[in-house]
Design an enzyme around this catalytic site. Structure first.
Site, PDB file in Angstrom:
ATOM      1  CD  GLU A 156       9.694   2.346  13.537  1.00 13.66           C
ATOM      2  OE1 GLU A 156       9.036   3.138  14.233  1.00 13.66           O
ATOM      3  OE2 GLU A 156      10.436   2.692  12.596  1.00 13.66           O
ATOM      4  CE  LYS A 214      -3.181   3.076   1.439  1.00 11.33           C
ATOM      5  NZ  LYS A 214      -2.231   4.206   1.498  1.00 11.33           N
ATOM      6  N   GLY A 225       5.140   3.817  10.690  1.00 17.42           N
ATOM      7  CA  GLY A 225       4.349   5.043  10.678  1.00 17.42           C
ATOM      8  C   GLY A 225       3.952   5.455  12.072  1.00 17.42           C
ATOM      9  CB  SER A 226       1.210   7.615  13.216  1.00 16.35           C
ATOM     10  OG  SER A 226       0.050   6.939  12.758  1.00 16.35           O
ATOM     11  CD  GLU A 229       7.677  10.098  17.365  1.00 18.98           C
ATOM     12  OE1 GLU A 229       6.969   9.109  17.564  1.00 18.98           O
ATOM     13  OE2 GLU A 229       8.446  10.197  16.393  1.00 18.98           O
ATOM     14  CB  CYS A 282      11.724   5.907  13.322  1.00 23.59           C
ATOM     15  SG  CYS A 282      10.931   5.642  11.752  1.00 23.59           S
ATOM     16  N   GLY A 317      -1.873   4.780  13.426  1.00 28.61           N
ATOM     17  CA  GLY A 317      -2.006   3.925  12.249  1.00 28.61           C
ATOM     18  C   GLY A 317      -1.627   2.486  12.544  1.00 28.61           C
ATOM     19  N   GLY A 318      -0.493   2.305  13.195  1.00 28.33           N
ATOM     20  CA  GLY A 318      -0.011   0.954  13.495  1.00 28.33           C
ATOM     21  C   GLY A 318      -0.941   0.211  14.428  1.00 28.33           C
TER      22      GLY A 318
END
Lengths: 514, 514
Positions: free
Chosen positions: B251, B170, B227-228, B379, B288, B231-232
């Site tokens: 991650e 994706k 990603g965020s 973060e 990251c 999202g994860g």
């Protein structure tokens, strides 16, 4: 009359309560246990590999020191014969010693060293070193069907402690006396080996709440479980819903499909019928690897096979199941099978007059009828098995394709059959953790190569095994150290390789010093 | 005006739409892609290790063949400088070639052989052999912040294909043109290397639905994501709620805490200030491993350090962030930080007049005020960082103990500091995937020892890494073969070791024939 918040064991052969009362751990006691395990973890994980190996050996010795009293109590609680339990004790002890040897040898931690290249352009390459470290305190659930080898001192506990984690075991309520005796061996070994008090703890209880509190506790960092799909899935969901999700290594059983290819039976009808009858009825069929479903490719020996198999089953006596609840489920499963269209009741074995004794049962149907009743593919825990007649290779391959995840699959055939059905193996690889050729799935070898696992729903963690030395990796995670001086590095990663372990040094496996 | 169900890229430096329209994959297209990936898997997984290695090398070559056009489009879509993108392309290509070398060497599959002992008593020992096999089709999500190295041809895709899995990527909607160009390199390599058509596929879209359909598809067997946290975690929950749960290797970023011990700054104030300022602002802070939080143990150099660091930050120009949405979040994060009690606004860097350009920001506070506002530990993706003054070793250890899971932790100190703060390392080991001493967390080395991962919430899979050769193991699972004849065994496990790989032969690592 028993005390409040205590429970007693039941002898499944008599349905009578057994002596001894066991505290049902409440939420405070569970909290205390996890806190002790957490405190102990900081000390235990820093013990040398030799100290941990000696501790595991000591636990094995202490279990043996419990003598026949352990086997006798276990027999009363499980109805499993003493000879079987003696064998299972041997397996339990050997398993602890095998993990001790893995820890002592030390290479399992996957040490990796990439040395610095300070003058690399455009940017210098730093020194980076990798190893596995223990996850933290682990919750282990004892299984009912192996009261020694998959319970308090079973493969999960052994691999947890070998990995450097501490453990809180939730004893199975079907054998609390056995669990307490085995726990006493751990407590003695902890004292003898000067391990922290919370290294191993047992909590007991006959309610789901005990296990739920344990898995939800923030101090627990992983879960090991062997048991039913319902139990394992519930723990998996609980663990994933935590504020900090944790891995659940749940082995949840399997139907262990068998494929009998066209040439398999020639000259071997007797052998295979006897072997399968034994495998189906071993331990009253209460094995995770019990063969519950076979596809039999039509040959001129098919009828003879069923006749011989039926004779074998008719002649086999099975005793009491592990608990009244398990017996009830088994009986219900048999009734369900009998209601399905086109299922032939092939043979019934012998049972005793003991209240939870059951008879072995085998059934036969066609692939067409099997396809109409998907429930026939589900596991019925106990000594029952269904045989499905197939006519074509296409039917065999389709049946394999329709399988869910299982722990094992077994294929019987001549060399010619096996080559001719190469496509079957390609499919089975995607469905199971272990494929057996011309053998039986029961009797799981504890060794380096064993995979006791498989795709969901056989387990919640298809990337691991719960039996064999690789089981240790379930309870560890990788860490890397960048730009550490030698004095700061753990022994496994120091330049002169003081542990003499295999390490991946700049991409090459060796035992060299750096 | 753009077509329905299509989207366009936006140039973050101008907020203008870029040329090119990209189809938002609908549920049918996703279903087709997964079905193609499933069909391709059966062919691809049987390819020889050399064919797969050659294919990965070929993909690398084809990406290079795209030439500067790739870098130019990528620059327009991300506002990342061309020099950075050239470096990132090099890293992407080297990563593909590194995985090719791992596959060609072949030992990563963890071959294990336990040979039979037919006369063992009481039961014979069967021949059992173990290796890793690929999981199946994998869904990979491209990340915004590394449009080449963590995107369509990034570490996830490279390790998926190296493991023998097929992949549906994706693409990240912030750089669809880059994604399409990189995908074209895969399609060429598939043709040149005679790989099945569905080995690699790209689906695009600027809605969550595309990714959700993909992860929920029963044909997908694992997920790779960078990603965020939002999202994860959403993908993790979706994957666990499937009828067949699948592993999600997400991650999800990290604050990458830094500890500056009392002796660290003596004679190194300038070096460390410059190094940290560079690490904080690298890639507009969109790494990251960006150091977002530092604990500074009081010393006589503390004030000088802050002065120097402020000068450095004041002098650094940062450009546009990757998207308008990311810039908005960053600005909001800065505003939140400024509302907290006792937070000093230490320095502001330079920004350009471009619409999504932001300035670097650093803040200073005391450990007491930091403890009062837990949000300060979160973060804020971008070039901002908070510095916390501590007075005592106890405060440092407590701050470390209070950390959640992070990808990295960094410690600056003299040799004496490091020994004196051994307890800090013991705590950090439980919190992160990588510990850096006297270095900077940005600049993740792609090597055998790298761990780019860490405990939740840094990732959903602390037992793995998403960078480095070990990342391949995420997409494989163990299987074992019992009582196979040599002809039936895969090459990796045949008696004469035709692949010449390292194998654990009856517990001993060797390249011997059996």
């Amino acid at each position: 009359m028993h005390k409040e918040n205590y429970f007693q064991a039941i002898n499944p052969s008599t349905n009578q309560l057994l002596g001894g009362e066991f505290k049902i751990a409440n939420i405070n006691e569970i909290d205390n246990a996890v806190k002790k395990a957490t405190a102990a973890f900081d000390i235990y994980r820093k013990k040398s590999t030799h100290s941990i190996a000696d501790f595991l050996d000591c636990v094995a010795d202490e279990i043996l020191s419990l003598g026949d009293a352990l086997l006798e109590r276990c027999h009363l609680e499980t109805a499993l014969p003493l000879a079987r339990l003696q064998g299972e004790r041997g397996r339990t002890i050997n398993q602890l010693k095998l993990f001790a040897s893995v820890v002592r040898e030390g290479s399992w931690i996957d040490a990796r060293i990439d040395t610095a290249i300070p003058d690399r352009s455009p940017i210098p390459k730093p020194d980076i070193r990798h190893m596995l470290i223990p996850l933290g305190p682990v919750a282990v659930f004892g299984a009912s069907n192996f009261p020694l080898a998959f319970s308090v001192a079973g493969g999960d506990t052994a691999s947890v402690l070998a990995a450097g984690c501490t453990v809180v075991v939730k004893g199975h309520p079907a054998h609390p006396g056995t669990s307490e005796m085995v726990a006493s061996a751990f407590y003695k070994a902890i004292e003898k080996c000067d391990m922290p008090e919370g290294t191993f703890q047992l909590v007991q209880g006959n309610t789901n709440a005990v296990g739920e509190h344990l898995v939800k506790h923030s101090g627990i960092k992983a879960v090991g479980f062997t048991g039913s799909f319902g139990g394992g899935k519930a723990l998996f969901d609980l663990a994933n819903a935590r504020p900090e999700p944790i891995p659940v290594f749940a082995e949840m059983g399997s139907t262990n499909p068998v494929f009998i290819l066209p040439g398999a039976l020639e000259g071997k009808t007797e052998d295979i019928a006897a072997g399968l009858a034994g495998s189906i009825t071993l331990g009253v069929g209460q094995f995770c690897t019990n063969p519950g479903l076979s596809f039999v490719q039509k040959s001129e020996y098919t009828n003879q096979f069923y006749e011989t198999l039926s004779e074998k089953i008719n002649a086999i006596s099975t005793g009491s199941m592990l608990t009244g609840g398990i017996k009830k489920m088994y009986d219900q499963g048999i009734q369900n099978t009998l209601t399905k269209e086109g299922v032939e009741d092939l043979a019934i074995g012998k049972s005793s007059t003991e209240p939870n004794s059951v008879a072995a049962r085998i059934f036969r149907t066609t692939i067409e009828n099997f396809s109409k009743s998907p429930e026939l593919a589900e596991e019925n825990f106990g000594p029952s098995s269904i045989f499905v007649d197939t006519q074509t290779k296409g039917q065999i391959l389709e049946a394999a394709n329709n399988l869910e995840g299982h722990i094992t699959a077994t294929v019987f055939g001549t060399d010619a059959d096996l080559m001719n059905y190469k496509g079957l193996f390609d499919i089975l690889e995607k469905k199971v953790g272990r494929i057996v050729v011309n053998g039986y799935p029961t009797g799981v070898e504890v060794c380096h190569s064993m995979v006791h696992g498989g795709p969901y729903p056989a387990t919640t963690a298809s990337q691991s095994t719960s039996v064999g030395t690789n089981a240790i990796k379930r309870f560890a995670r990788p860490i890397c150290y960048q730009n550490y001086s030698d004095i700061l590095l753990p022994a496994a990663l120091k330049n002169d390789n003081p542990l003499s372990i295999w390490r991946l040094l700049n991409g090459e496996l060796s035992k060299n010093k750096n």
